[in-house]
Scaffold this motif. Structure first.
Motif, PDB file in Angstrom:
ATOM      1  N   LEU A   1       2.028   9.799   4.023  1.00 35.46           N
ATOM      2  CA  LEU A   1       0.604   9.602   3.749  1.00 35.46           C
ATOM      3  C   LEU A   1      -0.122   9.085   4.998  1.00 35.46           C
ATOM      4  O   LEU A   1       0.462   8.351   5.809  1.00 35.46           O
ATOM      5  CB  LEU A   1       0.420   8.605   2.602  1.00 35.46           C
ATOM      6  CG  LEU A   1       0.975   9.031   1.239  1.00 35.46           C
ATOM      7  CD1 LEU A   1       0.776   7.919   0.224  1.00 35.46           C
ATOM      8  CD2 LEU A   1       0.291  10.314   0.761  1.00 35.46           C
ATOM      9  N   PRO A   2      -1.402   9.421   5.171  1.00 34.20           N
ATOM     10  CA  PRO A   2      -2.152   8.947   6.351  1.00 34.20           C
ATOM     11  C   PRO A   2      -2.345   7.432   6.315  1.00 34.20           C
ATOM     12  O   PRO A   2      -2.564   6.838   5.256  1.00 34.20           O
ATOM     13  CB  PRO A   2      -3.485   9.691   6.251  1.00 34.20           C
ATOM     14  CG  PRO A   2      -3.611  10.095   4.816  1.00 34.20           C
ATOM     15  CD  PRO A   2      -2.209  10.321   4.330  1.00 34.20           C
ATOM     16  N   ILE A   3      -2.277   6.835   7.477  1.00 42.60           N
ATOM     17  CA  ILE A   3      -2.471   5.389   7.617  1.00 42.60           C
ATOM     18  C   ILE A   3      -3.968   5.127   7.769  1.00 42.60           C
ATOM     19  O   ILE A   3      -4.612   5.700   8.652  1.00 42.60           O
ATOM     20  CB  ILE A   3      -1.728   4.853   8.857  1.00 42.60           C
ATOM     21  CG1 ILE A   3      -0.248   5.238   8.799  1.00 42.60           C
ATOM     22  CG2 ILE A   3      -1.879   3.337   8.963  1.00 42.60           C
ATOM     23  CD1 ILE A   3       0.477   5.033  10.122  1.00 42.60           C
TER      24      ILE A   3
ATOM     25  N   PRO B   1       0.829  -1.211   0.000  1.00 39.49           N
ATOM     26  CA  PRO B   1       0.000   0.000   0.000  1.00 39.49           C
ATOM     27  C   PRO B   1       0.860   1.256   0.000  1.00 39.49           C
ATOM     28  O   PRO B   1       1.945   1.285   0.589  1.00 39.49           O
ATOM     29  CB  PRO B   1      -0.817  -0.135   1.287  1.00 39.49           C
ATOM     30  CG  PRO B   1      -0.065  -1.088   2.138  1.00 39.49           C
ATOM     31  CD  PRO B   1       0.629  -2.038   1.206  1.00 39.49           C
ATOM     32  N   ALA B   2       0.354   2.309  -0.639  1.00 45.02           N
ATOM     33  CA  ALA B   2       1.134   3.535  -0.808  1.00 45.02           C
ATOM     34  C   ALA B   2       1.550   4.138   0.524  1.00 45.02           C
ATOM     35  O   ALA B   2       2.678   4.629   0.674  1.00 45.02           O
ATOM     36  CB  ALA B   2       0.338   4.544  -1.625  1.00 45.02           C
ATOM     37  N   TRP B   3       0.672   4.114   1.514  1.00 43.47           N
ATOM     38  CA  TRP B   3       0.995   4.737   2.802  1.00 43.47           C
ATOM     39  C   TRP B   3       2.143   4.030   3.521  1.00 43.47           C
ATOM     40  O   TRP B   3       2.819   4.634   4.366  1.00 43.47           O
ATOM     41  CB  TRP B   3      -0.247   4.780   3.711  1.00 43.47           C
ATOM     42  CG  TRP B   3      -0.856   3.426   3.993  1.00 43.47           C
ATOM     43  CD1 TRP B   3      -1.890   2.839   3.339  1.00 43.47           C
ATOM     44  CD2 TRP B   3      -0.434   2.489   5.002  1.00 43.47           C
ATOM     45  NE1 TRP B   3      -2.160   1.597   3.869  1.00 43.47           N
ATOM     46  CE2 TRP B   3      -1.283   1.364   4.896  1.00 43.47           C
ATOM     47  CE3 TRP B   3       0.544   2.503   5.984  1.00 43.47           C
ATOM     48  CZ2 TRP B   3      -1.163   0.250   5.728  1.00 43.47           C
ATOM     49  CZ3 TRP B   3       0.678   1.395   6.816  1.00 43.47           C
ATOM     50  CH2 TRP B   3      -0.168   0.292   6.686  1.00 43.47           C
ATOM     51  N   LEU B   4       2.357   2.731   3.211  1.00 41.18           N
ATOM     52  CA  LEU B   4       3.453   1.993   3.836  1.00 41.18           C
ATOM     53  C   LEU B   4       4.791   2.324   3.184  1.00 41.18           C
ATOM     54  O   LEU B   4       5.847   2.223   3.812  1.00 41.18           O
ATOM     55  CB  LEU B   4       3.183   0.490   3.743  1.00 41.18           C
ATOM     56  CG  LEU B   4       4.093  -0.426   4.564  1.00 41.18           C
ATOM     57  CD1 LEU B   4       3.963  -0.143   6.059  1.00 41.18           C
ATOM     58  CD2 LEU B   4       3.776  -1.897   4.279  1.00 41.18           C
TER      59      LEU B   4
ATOM     60  N   ASP C   1      -5.397   6.711  13.281  1.00 39.22           N
ATOM     61  CA  ASP C   1      -6.695   7.382  13.327  1.00 39.22           C
ATOM     62  C   ASP C   1      -7.141   7.893  11.959  1.00 39.22           C
ATOM     63  O   ASP C   1      -8.086   8.678  11.859  1.00 39.22           O
ATOM     64  CB  ASP C   1      -6.633   8.563  14.298  1.00 39.22           C
ATOM     65  CG  ASP C   1      -5.531   9.552  13.950  1.00 39.22           C
ATOM     66  OD1 ASP C   1      -4.847   9.358  12.926  1.00 39.22           O
ATOM     67  OD2 ASP C   1      -5.350  10.529  14.703  1.00 39.22           O
ATOM     68  N   GLY C   2      -6.458   7.443  10.907  1.00 39.81           N
ATOM     69  CA  GLY C   2      -6.805   7.916   9.573  1.00 39.81           C
ATOM     70  C   GLY C   2      -6.154   9.237   9.208  1.00 39.81           C
ATOM     71  O   GLY C   2      -6.290   9.706   8.078  1.00 39.81           O
ATOM     72  N   GLN C   3      -5.443   9.848  10.159  1.00 36.20           N
ATOM     73  CA  GLN C   3      -4.767  11.117   9.917  1.00 36.20           C
ATOM     74  C   GLN C   3      -3.261  11.008  10.097  1.00 36.20           C
ATOM     75  O   GLN C   3      -2.489  11.618   9.361  1.00 36.20           O
ATOM     76  CB  GLN C   3      -5.330  12.201  10.837  1.00 36.20           C
ATOM     77  CG  GLN C   3      -6.805  12.498  10.604  1.00 36.20           C
ATOM     78  CD  GLN C   3      -7.307  13.612  11.506  1.00 36.20           C
ATOM     79  OE1 GLN C   3      -6.568  14.203  12.267  1.00 36.20           O
ATOM     80  NE2 GLN C   3      -8.599  13.900  11.405  1.00 36.20           N
ATOM     81  N   HIS C   4      -2.835  10.264  11.102  1.00 36.07           N
ATOM     82  CA  HIS C   4      -1.402  10.090  11.333  1.00 36.07           C
ATOM     83  C   HIS C   4      -0.763   9.323  10.174  1.00 36.07           C
ATOM     84  O   HIS C   4      -1.329   8.356   9.653  1.00 36.07           O
ATOM     85  CB  HIS C   4      -1.145   9.317  12.628  1.00 36.07           C
ATOM     86  CG  HIS C   4      -1.064  10.192  13.847  1.00 36.07           C
ATOM     87  ND1 HIS C   4      -0.170  11.220  13.966  1.00 36.07           N
ATOM     88  CD2 HIS C   4      -1.791  10.184  14.992  1.00 36.07           C
ATOM     89  CE1 HIS C   4      -0.323  11.813  15.143  1.00 36.07           C
ATOM     90  NE2 HIS C   4      -1.313  11.205  15.782  1.00 36.07           N
TER      91      HIS C   4
ATOM     92  N   GLN D   1       0.267   0.667  21.523  1.00 38.03           N
ATOM     93  CA  GLN D   1       0.580   2.089  21.400  1.00 38.03           C
ATOM     94  C   GLN D   1       0.501   2.537  19.945  1.00 38.03           C
ATOM     95  O   GLN D   1      -0.057   3.592  19.620  1.00 38.03           O
ATOM     96  CB  GLN D   1       1.977   2.373  21.951  1.00 38.03           C
ATOM     97  CG  GLN D   1       2.047   2.556  23.449  1.00 38.03           C
ATOM     98  CD  GLN D   1       1.468   3.900  23.874  1.00 38.03           C
ATOM     99  OE1 GLN D   1       1.396   4.840  23.078  1.00 38.03           O
ATOM    100  NE2 GLN D   1       1.020   3.988  25.120  1.00 38.03           N
ATOM    101  N   ILE D   2       1.051   1.727  19.043  1.00 40.63           N
ATOM    102  CA  ILE D   2       1.047   2.078  17.620  1.00 40.63           C
ATOM    103  C   ILE D   2      -0.376   2.125  17.092  1.00 40.63           C
ATOM    104  O   ILE D   2      -0.786   3.094  16.448  1.00 40.63           O
ATOM    105  CB  ILE D   2       1.908   1.070  16.822  1.00 40.63           C
ATOM    106  CG1 ILE D   2       3.396   1.245  17.182  1.00 40.63           C
ATOM    107  CG2 ILE D   2       1.692   1.238  15.317  1.00 40.63           C
ATOM    108  CD1 ILE D   2       4.313   0.199  16.582  1.00 40.63           C
TER     109      ILE D   2
END
Length: 459
Positions: free
Chosen positions: A398-400, A390-393, A422-425, A416-417
């Motif tokens: 990019l947001p997760i 996936p692009a975010w990885l 939250d769709g923004q971090h 913790q991770i």
């Protein structure tokens, strides 16, 4: 504090806190930037950057002076044959003239040598590292310049006056020729080397000629040992809007979706960072429908980590994953550093491509990896290969997405991770958030990537 041109107010932002800029003083974080000789500097060090450059110039003086003294001592020896004495005398004369030309150029933009004991432990690199690039752009004739321009001009024809960003613009010749040819509304020619910026600004903006020297490193039979060139400005016509800018690509003072064309010429192999991050940044800065034009070799430094020495196929996959549509690519061989007084010439494999950012956001990506061994190819749009992560990885800014299910067995670090997903971090911001929770000896970013990759059941 210096006001910035009106058009730049919609483009520039503070490289440290992302606040839009009205002047060289950031209204939010209070960092003060500066102008040197009419060149704006938005380097992350702020006003401290001038001090760093002055120290670099002083170190250059020290090293040059040591060489002068060595040659002067050699000339006092009684056992030199006349030809040797003549060669050393010429070398000393031209070396002194070269050092003086650097001083004159830097002083013309308000940078003078000043050694700083507090900076003596830093290895800032020689300020004259790319000295010969000034000669290649402005002294050795137009053949090499035209050879570099041709594949770039063949890759894209802008339909209207674009805003052009040239990253690592060096001595400025390519960005200047493209600025004229494309009728650019504005061109930002960025670099971190003040000598290159001073040279391009003096020739293009101030239109002032100056002398620069060349000295052969090795004896060349039948060739002059040295040369002094008068670098002449292009005074054929006025083309306002070209601007040299001191800026670091990793802390670029640029707002998102703000430029039409980004040029990386002889840059993606020498910037010292990770091209995964650069591709993401380029996508971030381009306007929807904007294009990224690259041209140059893949000659990474020996010290570059092996995982960052991406070949063409890897870069194409990354470009695809970032959401670009590859519209053109070509492969050529060019001569590099082709001095008229030196028979040793470097041949480089030059890969030129144009990649377009979609005009609208989309969920599928385009691939252009077909027929990559051909000299010239035109891209087609297809579905992204299923084996790509996936692009975010891959692009850590990019947001997760919120797609994870906690594992059946709880683990404090994993918990913790996942608590920060939250769709923004992004991976970058999440890594900063949990840095103090990561066991000593582990890299936070690598840990986040490994954990999220494992939860996705990726290799």
């Amino acid at each position: 504090m210096t006001a910035i041109p009106q058009i730049l107010k919609s483009i520039l932002q503070c490289p440290l806190c992302a606040q839009p800029l009205e002047s060289t003083a950031c209204g939010k974080c209070k960092t003060e930037f500066f102008s040197f000789g009419g060149i704006l500097s938005f380097m992350p060090a702020g006003m401290g950057q001038k001090q760093l450059w002055q120290h670099q110039l002083a170190v250059n003086h020290q090293q040059a002076q040591a060489g002068f003294e060595l040659m002067q001592n050699l000339l006092e020896r009684p056992d030199l044959v006349p030809a040797t004495r003549s060669r050393i005398e010429e070398t000393l004369r031209v070396a002194k003239a070269s050092c003086q030309s650097i001083d004159d150029l830097m002083q013309s933009v308000g940078i003078s040598a000043r050694f700083d004991e507090q900076l003596a432990h830093l290895n800032l690199g020689p300020i004259s590292e790319y000295y010969h690039h000034i000669l290649q752009d402005w002294a050795w004739g137009d053949d090499t310049v035209q050879q570099r321009l041709e594949p770039i001009l063949a890759s894209v024809q802008p339909s209207e006056a674009p805003v052009l960003l040239a990253l690592g613009a060096g001595a400025g010749r390519l960005s200047w020729e493209l600025h004229k040819t494309w009728g650019a509304q504005y061109t930002l020619a960025t670099d971190i080397n003040p000598l290159l910026l001073a040279a391009s600004h003096r020739l293009i903006v101030r239109k002032e000629a100056f002398d620069f020297c060349e000295l052969n490193s090795f004896p060349q039979i039948g060739k002059n040992a040295s040369a002094i060139y008068t670098l002449k400005a292009d005074s054929s016509a006025e083309h306002p809007g070209w601007m040299a800018l001191a800026a670091d690509v990793w802390r670029m003072p640029l707002q998102p979706n703000s430029v039409d064309i980004i040029l990386t010429a002889w840059f993606i192999d020498v910037h010292g960072g990770d091209n995964r991050e650069l591709i993401g940044l380029i996508h971030h800065w381009l306007k929807p429908g904007g294009v990224w034009v690259n041209s140059g070799p893949l000659l990474y430094p020996k010290a570059m980590p092996i995982e960052r020495k991406y070949n063409r196929e890897e870069l194409l996959e990354l470009i695809n994953l970032a959401g670009f549509e590859l519209t053109h690519q070509a492969l050529n061989e060019h001569q590099h550093l082709n001095s008229p007084i030196n028979v040793r010439r470097q041949t480089e494999q030059v890969w030129t491509f144009c990649a377009r950012k979609p005009a609208v956001a989309h969920t599928t990506t385009n691939t252009s990896t077909t027929n990559t061994s051909a000299t010239n190819t035109t891209a087609t749009n297809t579905t992204a290969p299923s084996d790509l992560p996936p692009a975010w990885l891959v692009f850590h800014h990019l947001p997760i997405p919120q797609i994870f299910t906690p594992p059946s067995e709880s683990h404090p670090l994993i918990d913790q991770i996942l608590a920060h997903v939250d769709g923004q971090h992004s991976i970058n911001s999440l890594s900063a958030q949990i840095a103090t929770q990561v066991p000593e000896g582990l890299d936070p970013l690598a840990t986040v990537v490994e954990v999220l990759g494992a939860l996705l059941d990726l290799p």
